[in-house]
Design an enzyme around this catalytic site. Structure first.
Site, short mmCIF file in Angstrom:
data_model
loop_
_atom_site.label_atom_id
_atom_site.label_comp_id
_atom_site.label_asym_id
_atom_site.label_seq_id
_atom_site.Cartn_x
_atom_site.Cartn_y
_atom_site.Cartn_z
N GLY A 130 3.56 4.24 4.12
CA GLY A 130 3.56 3.54 2.84
C GLY A 130 4.27 4.37 1.79
N GLU A 359 4.49 -1.06 -5.23
CA GLU A 359 5.61 -0.48 -5.98
C GLU A 359 5.27 0.89 -6.57
OE1 GLU A 359 7.52 -2.27 -4.89
OE2 GLU A 359 7.31 -4.38 -5.33
#
Length: 379
Positions: A130, A359
């Site tokens: 991630g 994000e």
């Protein structure tokens, strides 16, 4: 510094607000519960030009200045974070192609992205990777005039319906970016359901098994995938999410003002209780602060300031953490009503928490912003 929207910006915001509040908000809970975004509402976004907001007129886009783009993300985020996430990822792909793509790629893809004929999706995250994006495991090996891609991508927003995927892969230890079309042989998509928030953003897992991608579909040079292409696209994504968080918080405030003006306890309206007023005050103040940070980030993008990336990091960090705090207070104010699936404030809370992860997580932002502080410290 005097901040005032132009008449054009005010008009665009008002038009988007009308669309979002009349066409999107009334059904947003249904989209969330069904974990599906109807094609009809996506079609309306296409017709309004929102999918071409960052694409030049040369390619059929409807380009907006970055402040107007932000305002639209706020208004749609205020109604439905899942729909706002479509603008986010589609704009990320469009921006990446316009900035980094070959002329052939621009001519072929941008007009179709601008009209929404095709939907773009951003494929960086993987099952085991991630925040540590440099460690992605998907591989791309050169084979003649093509690349053979193998690997998995996960948590791909609107991956269930996207037509074009911006996929990142390792090429001899260097990360590169590729444009992968939905109908590519040996490329498959698995829907993911059961998410905490933005449940109608139609998230998917992507499977690439000996996918042959022509060299012409590599975007940018070998090794430019992460530091250049992904970084610039993620900057657009953070900016969109930051404004969307302002929208979530504003929706929480709107709901809380209405509820406390109507609900009575102990023979008085909730709005007349001092502890309620404390929560409302904090909401108003911090929403205003988040919006000003987003405006500053948008202004810095419009004038091309070098520090625009950091301005966006700061705006996203504050706006996302604030949205969670505001949503928690909104649920508290609404009591049991706010905990029921039919009330939107529980959706706002679930969506807000997800904004602290996507994000750039809150913790990654804290590391990045503090490092910037030390680097720019004056002695």
């Amino acid at each position: 510094m005097h901040i005032e929207l132009t008449p054009q910006q005010k008009k665009a915001q008002a038009m988007c607000k009308e669309f979002a509040q009349t066409q999107v908000a009334p059904s947003a809970n249904q989209y969330d519960q069904e974990e599906h975004m109807p094609s009809a509402i996506i079609q309306q976004c296409k017709e309004l030009g929102y999918l071409g907001a960052l694409i030049s007129q040369r390619y059929g886009g409807h380009p907006l200045d970055m402040i107007t783009f932000g305002l639209i993300n706020e208004e749609i985020g205020r109604a439905c974070s899942s729909l706002r996430s479509l603008l986010t990822v589609h704009s990320m792909v469009s921006y990446a192609i316009q900035r980094w793509g070959s002329q052939q790629q621009k001519n072929y893809y941008l007009p179709r992205l601008a009209t929404g004929e095709i939907i773009g999706a951003f494929a960086l995250s993987e099952p085991a990777v991630g925040s540590d994006a440099k460690s992605i495991e998907t591989s791309a090996h050169s084979d003649g005039d093509s690349y053979i891609l193998n690997g998995q991508k996960k948590w791909t927003t609107f991956g269930q319906i996207a037509d074009l995927f911006l996929v990142f892969a390792q090429t001899d230890g260097r990360i590169s970016a590729f444009l992968v079309e939905r109908e590519t042989p040996s490329f498959s998509i698995t829907p993911l359901t059961g998410m905490l928030g933005t449940r109608a953003s139609m998230i998917a897992e992507l499977h690439l098994q000996d996918c042959r991608i022509p060299d012409k579909n590599r975007i940018g040079g070998i090794g430019f995938g992460l530091a250049s292409i992904a970084a610039s696209a993620l900057d657009i994504g953070r900016y969109s999410v930051a404004w969307g968080c302002v929208g979530i918080a504003q929706a929480c405030l709107d709901a809380s003002l209405d509820y406390t003006s109507q609900r009575q306890q102990f023979q008085t309206y909730l709005k007349d209780h001092q502890l309620i007023r404390e929560m409302i005050t904090n909401m108003i103040t911090n929403i205003q602060a988040a919006r000003l940070l987003c405006l500053q980030a948008g202004y810095s993008k419009d004038i091309g300031q070098p520090k625009t990336v950091m301005e966006t990091w700061i705006a996203k960090y504050f706006a996302s953490t604030n949205a969670t705090r505001v949503a928690l207070d909104a649920v508290q104010i609404h009591g049991a009503h706010g905990c029921h699936i039919n009330h939107p404030v529980q959706r706002y809370l679930r969506d807000a928490k997800c904004m602290e992860i996507i994000e750039g997580s809150t913790q990654i932002q804290q590391i990045t912003i503090s490092e910037y502080g030390y680097q720019t410290q004056s002695y």
